[in-house]
Scaffold this motif. Sequence first.
Motif, mmCIF file in Angstrom:
data_model
loop_
_atom_site.group_PDB
_atom_site.id
_atom_site.type_symbol
_atom_site.label_atom_id
_atom_site.label_comp_id
_atom_site.label_asym_id
_atom_site.label_seq_id
_atom_site.Cartn_x
_atom_site.Cartn_y
_atom_site.Cartn_z
ATOM 1 N N ARG A 125 0.827 -1.226 0.038
ATOM 2 C CA ARG A 125 -0.135 -0.037 0.072
ATOM 3 C C ARG A 125 0.918 1.386 -0.049
ATOM 4 O O ARG A 125 0.423 2.181 -0.749
ATOM 5 C CB ARG A 125 -0.987 -0.108 1.251
ATOM 6 N N ARG A 129 0.431 4.269 -2.738
ATOM 7 C CA ARG A 129 0.063 5.622 -2.153
ATOM 8 C C ARG A 129 1.269 6.607 -3.014
ATOM 9 O O ARG A 129 0.979 7.787 -3.339
ATOM 10 C CB ARG A 129 0.138 5.890 -0.827
ATOM 11 N N VAL A 132 0.140 7.672 -6.250
ATOM 12 C CA VAL A 132 -0.845 8.631 -6.149
ATOM 13 C C VAL A 132 -0.240 9.918 -5.892
ATOM 14 O O VAL A 132 -0.616 11.126 -6.424
ATOM 15 C CB VAL A 132 -1.784 8.527 -5.320
ATOM 16 N N ASP A 133 0.644 10.093 -4.963
ATOM 17 C CA ASP A 133 1.272 11.284 -4.577
ATOM 18 C C ASP A 133 2.328 11.739 -5.615
ATOM 19 O O ASP A 133 2.249 12.995 -5.945
ATOM 20 C CB ASP A 133 2.395 10.919 -3.385
ATOM 21 N N GLU A 136 -0.306 13.385 -8.349
ATOM 22 C CA GLU A 136 -0.565 14.743 -7.773
ATOM 23 C C GLU A 136 0.242 15.613 -7.591
ATOM 24 O O GLU A 136 0.086 16.837 -7.956
ATOM 25 C CB GLU A 136 -1.312 14.518 -6.331
ATOM 26 N N VAL A 189 -4.517 11.291 -11.771
ATOM 27 C CA VAL A 189 -4.545 10.796 -10.269
ATOM 28 C C VAL A 189 -5.420 9.548 -10.248
ATOM 29 O O VAL A 189 -5.421 8.708 -9.595
ATOM 30 C CB VAL A 189 -5.104 11.958 -9.444
ATOM 31 N N ASP A 190 -6.647 9.905 -11.160
ATOM 32 C CA ASP A 190 -7.599 8.821 -11.296
ATOM 33 C C ASP A 190 -7.014 7.389 -11.639
ATOM 34 O O ASP A 190 -7.418 6.447 -10.917
ATOM 35 C CB ASP A 190 -8.695 9.227 -12.010
ATOM 36 N N ARG A 193 -5.064 5.805 -8.461
ATOM 37 C CA ARG A 193 -5.974 5.368 -7.471
ATOM 38 C C ARG A 193 -6.218 4.069 -7.763
ATOM 39 O O ARG A 193 -6.788 3.264 -6.760
ATOM 40 C CB ARG A 193 -6.977 6.322 -7.273
ATOM 41 N N GLU A 194 -6.261 3.360 -8.972
ATOM 42 C CA GLU A 194 -6.633 2.285 -9.372
ATOM 43 C C GLU A 194 -5.909 1.178 -8.537
ATOM 44 O O GLU A 194 -6.133 0.024 -8.445
ATOM 45 C CB GLU A 194 -6.598 2.003 -10.851
ATOM 46 N N HIS A 195 -4.380 1.667 -8.346
ATOM 47 C CA HIS A 195 -3.649 0.628 -7.805
ATOM 48 C C HIS A 195 -4.126 0.539 -6.039
ATOM 49 O O HIS A 195 -4.031 -0.528 -5.704
ATOM 50 C CB HIS A 195 -2.109 1.275 -7.665
ATOM 51 N N LEU A 196 -4.631 1.453 -5.535
ATOM 52 C CA LEU A 196 -5.117 1.334 -4.397
ATOM 53 C C LEU A 196 -6.644 0.458 -4.324
ATOM 54 O O LEU A 196 -6.478 -0.312 -3.144
ATOM 55 C CB LEU A 196 -5.466 2.622 -3.594
ATOM 56 N N THR A 197 -7.226 0.540 -5.341
ATOM 57 C CA THR A 197 -8.538 -0.013 -5.526
ATOM 58 C C THR A 197 -8.199 -1.666 -5.537
ATOM 59 O O THR A 197 -8.879 -2.573 -5.145
ATOM 60 C CB THR A 197 -9.411 0.455 -6.528
#
Length: 230
Positions: A125, A129, A132-133, A136, A189-190, A193-197
Amino acid sequence: MAPRADGRPDLPAVRERQSLREQVAHALRAALITGEMRPGMVYSAPALAAQFGVSATPVREAMLDLAKEGLVEAVRNKGFRVTELSERDLDELTELRRLIEVPTVSQLAGKPAGAVGAPSFEALRPQARAIVDAAERGDLLGYVDADIRFHLDLLALAGNSHLVEVVRDLRNRARLYGLSALHQRGVLVDSAREHLTLLDLLSAGDVSGTERLMREHIRHVRGIWASRPE
């Protein structure tokens, strides 16, 4: 990351952890993957060395390493030309990734807790993150680096080191020209975030959901490779 006005690639800094040859090869590979170094362009080792602040020797050695991977080709008395990829090349790379990664990651979701388990997925995780960072911040090279590490470490949970190396090679040969456009449109970013999902689905043991997301994720990446983000 906007291209430089003089047409020279915007390269990451060279650090002191690895040998200069390894550091330069990593930095050049990232610039190739993101499209900072453009296909068909010829780059000289001395000019790149000046940007890195190192001698031409480790740059030349690193470029020879990349030539073995098919990323560049030597041009006599000039330097190295970035290999161009056709639409067919990109389609074939995508198909190979789909054939390998979708079933491998889906099977991980179906393994009993003692075999892989949520703790192993949760260990990834921070890497998810980091993707994502980087998205962003608009740090495209950081995005690519974190993305590759995440996917290879995830695949490594399947216990097949040869599979991991095959996927590493496939990813290294790709070009993510659409990353900059995705960032400018505010949708990188969308995708990140697929990696977190994905980790949520894996931890929940959702095999069908994992398979579905992996197929969608690779389809999105194909759009980025084509410089036509979906």
